[in-house]
Motif scaffolding. Sequence first.
Motif, short mmCIF file in Angstrom:
data_model
loop_
_atom_site.label_atom_id
_atom_site.label_comp_id
_atom_site.label_asym_id
_atom_site.label_seq_id
_atom_site.Cartn_x
_atom_site.Cartn_y
_atom_site.Cartn_z
N GLU A 94 9.97 -10.64 52.29
CA GLU A 94 10.29 -10.55 53.71
C GLU A 94 9.94 -9.16 54.21
OE1 GLU A 94 14.22 -12.28 54.83
OE2 GLU A 94 14.37 -12.58 52.66
N PHE A 95 9.26 -9.12 55.37
CA PHE A 95 8.91 -7.86 56.02
C PHE A 95 8.64 -8.13 57.49
CE2 PHE A 95 5.40 -5.06 57.46
CZ PHE A 95 6.15 -3.90 57.57
N ASP A 96 9.18 -7.31 58.35
CA ASP A 96 8.90 -7.38 59.78
C ASP A 96 9.19 -8.79 60.34
OD1 ASP A 96 8.13 -6.24 62.21
OD2 ASP A 96 6.04 -6.87 61.95
N ARG A 97 10.33 -9.34 59.93
CA ARG A 97 10.79 -10.68 60.36
C ARG A 97 9.82 -11.80 59.97
NH1 ARG A 97 12.68 -8.01 65.61
NH2 ARG A 97 10.53 -8.39 66.20
N LYS A 98 9.00 -11.55 58.98
CA LYS A 98 8.09 -12.58 58.46
C LYS A 98 8.39 -12.81 56.98
CE LYS A 98 4.37 -11.50 61.68
NZ LYS A 98 5.00 -10.40 62.39
N LYS A 99 8.19 -14.05 56.55
CA LYS A 99 8.40 -14.40 55.15
C LYS A 99 7.07 -14.80 54.53
CE LYS A 99 13.15 -15.98 55.16
NZ LYS A 99 14.06 -17.05 54.81
N ILE A 100 6.85 -14.32 53.31
CA ILE A 100 5.69 -14.72 52.53
C ILE A 100 6.23 -15.52 51.35
CG2 ILE A 100 3.69 -13.98 51.20
CD1 ILE A 100 4.02 -11.21 52.59
N GLY A 148 12.27 1.09 52.44
CA GLY A 148 13.22 0.01 52.25
C GLY A 148 13.12 -1.10 53.29
N LEU A 149 11.93 -1.31 53.84
CA LEU A 149 11.73 -2.31 54.89
C LEU A 149 11.28 -3.66 54.34
CD1 LEU A 149 9.94 -0.06 57.52
CD2 LEU A 149 12.37 -0.62 57.36
#
Length: 68
Positions: A59-65, A36-37
């Motif tokens: 969004e994952f690991d404080r990054k946005k794609i 759920g990350l």
Amino acid sequence: MIEFELAGEFIPLIQLLKATNLVQTGGEAQIVVTDGLVKCNGEVEYRKRLKVKRGDIIEFDRKKIVVK
């Protein structure tokens, strides 16, 4: 923010995480999704085979794609 240019109609979520180098392997991608990350358009996403399409924001690991 990472801008990802989509070549086809969609890309599976785990492949997108690998293609943007946010994870090293498909196994790692599956784990972070299962835990759920990862968020898709602001909602926690648990589907590894989610078809990510143009306009989606991952969004994952404080990054946005941003998928274009």
